[in-house]
Design an enzyme around this catalytic site. Structure first.
Site, PDB file in Angstrom:
ATOM      1  N   ASN A 159     -13.219  12.296   1.513  1.00  0.00           N
ATOM      2  CA  ASN A 159     -12.047  12.111   2.382  1.00  0.00           C
ATOM      3  C   ASN A 159     -11.623  13.405   3.096  1.00  0.00           C
ATOM      4  O   ASN A 159     -10.830  13.368   4.038  1.00  0.00           O
ATOM      5  CB  ASN A 159     -10.861  11.521   1.607  1.00  0.00           C
ATOM      6  N   ASP A 172      -7.790   0.595  -0.774  1.00  0.00           N
ATOM      7  CA  ASP A 172      -8.340   0.792   0.569  1.00  0.00           C
ATOM      8  C   ASP A 172      -7.640  -0.113   1.586  1.00  0.00           C
ATOM      9  O   ASP A 172      -7.189  -1.207   1.245  1.00  0.00           O
ATOM     10  CB  ASP A 172      -9.843   0.471   0.527  1.00  0.00           C
ATOM     11  N   GLY A 173      -7.573   0.368   2.816  1.00  0.00           N
ATOM     12  CA  GLY A 173      -7.028  -0.441   3.907  1.00  0.00           C
ATOM     13  C   GLY A 173      -5.689   0.062   4.444  1.00  0.00           C
ATOM     14  O   GLY A 173      -5.088  -0.587   5.307  1.00  0.00           O
ATOM     15  N   ARG A 229     -11.404  -3.654  -5.357  1.00  0.00           N
ATOM     16  CA  ARG A 229     -11.319  -2.873  -4.114  1.00  0.00           C
ATOM     17  C   ARG A 229     -10.687  -3.759  -3.061  1.00  0.00           C
ATOM     18  O   ARG A 229     -11.205  -4.834  -2.738  1.00  0.00           O
ATOM     19  CB  ARG A 229     -12.695  -2.412  -3.628  1.00  0.00           C
TER      20      ARG A 229
END
Ligand code: IPE
Ligand code: IPE
Ligand code: MG
Length: 234
Positions: free
Chosen positions: A64, A16-17, A181
């Site tokens: 998503n 993530d990110g 994560r």
């Protein structure tokens, strides 16, 4: 030998990110996904080299699809066009695809199934790609398959236990030992709910494109300091 440095058998990463990484640089979100892919390529090689046998990655969630078409298309194109590079460098790795096989573009489903077919006899390690994946749908779809088998007299419900239930999930893989994560979000976002029952969790602030080999070493150090009791007493 309790002081031995432990390598987790199954590592899972919610990568993530990517979007924030791109935004910080004034780039389009897709450029963050491209950078994330390059990181994944190097990182997966390193993780397997460290002795991890199963690596699960959360690459696209069922949720998503809420993103705009341009971004969704970019992620699909990345999988079709580039993912094979990861397989080429991780020799003897078996690829598994976990997720609903409906609602995916034909070329995406074909690419995933082709990679599964080509690597099905590989024995060294397993790369489990969670794509169009939801932890809840994994469990619901397993329940549906069980009901189907029950209807066809293929299963005795009294025999059903956690181990047998696990075999009905998208893929039958061992429980997660270490779940990472990136990007500082402290939530699971519908990732592998059944398989993470006793996972050690680690939430570094690093945005995924910046998560490098040395950051994985830190994750391993953190894991080694954890006291895993599984409900017992030590
Ligand atoms: C993770 O990065 C990749 C996918 C979900 C496909 P994000 O795209 O969620 O990045 P942020 O959270 O917006 O920064
Ligand atoms: C989870 O990340 C899904 C993947 C990494 C593929 P998201 O960025 O979609 O999750 P939320 O929306 O922050 O919970
Ligand atoms: Mg995100």
């Amino acid at each position: 030998m309790d002081n031995e440095y432990k390598i987790p058998n199954h590592v899972a990463i919610i990568l993530d990110g990517n979007g924030r990484w791109a935004k910080k640089r004034g780039l389009k979100r897709s450029m963050g996904h491209k950078a994330g892919f390059d990181t994944l390529k190097k990182l997966s090689k390193y993780i397997f080299k460290k002795g991890v046998k199963t690596l699960s990655i959360f690459a696209f969630s069922t949720e998503n699809f809420k993103r705009n078409k341009e971004e969704v298309d970019y992620l699909m194109d990345l999988l079709v066009g580039k993912f094979r590079e990861i397989l080429k460098q991780n020799n003897n790795t078996k690829i598994l695809f976990s997720g609903r096989r409906t609602n995916l573009r034909d070329d995406v489903l074909n690419a995933l199934e082709q990679m599964e077919e080509e690597t099905k006899n590989n024995t060294e390690c397993v790369l489990n790609v969670c794509f169009n994946y939801g932890g809840k749908t994994d469990i619901v779809d397993a329940a549906k398959k069980i009901a189907e088998d029950y209807k066809n007299n293929l299963i005795d419900i009294n025999d059903l236990d956690e181990e047998k239930f696990g075999k009905y999930l998208y893929n039958s893989i061992p429980d997660i030992d270490l779940l990472i994560r990136t990007s500082g979000e402290i939530r699971i976002s519908n990732f592998m709910l059944f398989q993470s029952a006793y996972a050690e969790m680690y939430f570094p602030e690093t945005l995924f494109p910046d998560f490098k080999e040395k950051d994985f070493d830190v994750a391993l150090d953190v894991y080694n300091k954890r006291d895993r009791r599984f409900g017992g007493v030590k």
